[in-house]
Motif scaffolding. Structure first.
Motif, short mmCIF file in Angstrom:
data_model
loop_
_atom_site.label_atom_id
_atom_site.label_comp_id
_atom_site.label_asym_id
_atom_site.label_seq_id
_atom_site.Cartn_x
_atom_site.Cartn_y
_atom_site.Cartn_z
N SER A 167 0.83 -1.20 0.00
CA SER A 167 0.00 0.00 0.00
C SER A 167 0.88 1.26 0.00
N GLU A 205 -4.74 6.51 -1.37
CA GLU A 205 -4.01 5.24 -1.26
C GLU A 205 -4.03 4.51 -2.60
N VAL A 207 -2.97 0.62 -3.95
CA VAL A 207 -2.58 -0.72 -3.54
C VAL A 207 -2.05 -1.46 -4.77
#
Length: 244
Positions: A167, A205, A207
């Protein structure tokens, strides 16, 4: 001296000659730095040297207000203060925390004293500085010649090399600064890469879901500086955790 310092968390420190590490250890202190904490300011004297243990720092060149672009990334594989290794004490570019994390820090004056006292410390660190220079020159080449999707894939891979887990905590706005492009272009590129199933993009974020797919998408823009780092310094790898 902090008796609980874990210098193995930084790849450079754990590769130091033992005598050189002993010179630095009494002056190192552990701390956590928040997002956008300044580490160096362009044109100003370097006051401290930072050895990241986690998180990321960005080296950013500025032409004028609003015209910024990242020219280098520093994680647990490296250090700030490259100019000191080369005999200067002034920063060329801004450097600040891009992803919050743990660092080991020491005063620049103590670092320079260690360089002067050792016959091995500067030659070793010059290899790292050369590797960082290669990273920066490849960034210039790729920013000039590659599509934004290629550049973004490379940047995500470089960050993935330097963080624990998959992440990356980063906003679209910040990505636009890192890549030197407008924010709408970053959004479109992220959507395209996510559409291929290579990443999952959330608010603040990203990932990583398919690293090999990202390498393919980078279209040759990722790998050469990493190979040079391995040749000059060693593997970019996190120190394995020892379970008691």
């Amino acid at each position: 001296m902090d008796l609980h310092l874990d210098t193995n968390k930084n790849a450079l420190l754990r590769r130091f000659d033992p005598a050189d590490l002993d010179r630095l250890k009494p002056h190192l202190r552990n701390t956590f730095l928040d997002l956008r904490t300044p580490l160096e300011n362009a044109g100003q004297k370097i006051e401290h040297v930072y050895f990241p243990c986690s998180g990321l720092a960005s080296v950013v060149a500025r032409k004028n207000r609003g015209a910024d672009a990242e020219v280098g990334i520093i994680g647990f594989e490296g250090m700030t203060g490259s100019a000191l290794v080369m005999g200067d004490d002034q920063a060329t570019h801004d450097c600040f925390i891009q992803m919050t994390g743990e660092v080991l820090v020491m005063d620049a004056s103590q670092f320079k004293a260690a360089l002067k006292a050792s016959n091995t410390l500067r030659p070793f660190l010059m290899r790292y500085v050369h590797a960082f220079h290669i990273q920066a020159t490849y960034t210039a080449l790729i920013n000039a010649r590659c599509k934004i999707e290629d550049r973004l894939a490379r940047w995500l891979l470089m960050c993935d090399d330097r963080v624990v887990g998959n992440s990356l905590f980063i906003t679209h706005e910040y990505l636009s600064v890192m890549l030197g492009v407008r924010r709408p272009g970053v959004t479109v590129a992220l959507q395209m890469i996510e559409g291929r199933g290579l990443i999952q993009s959330r608010r603040g974020e990203v990932v990583i879901r398919d690293r090999k797919g990202l390498i393919d998408l980078a279209n040759g823009s990722y790998g050469e500086p990493e190979a040079e780092y391995r040749r000059l310094v060693g593997e970019i790898e996190i120190q394995p955790q020892i379970v008691p």
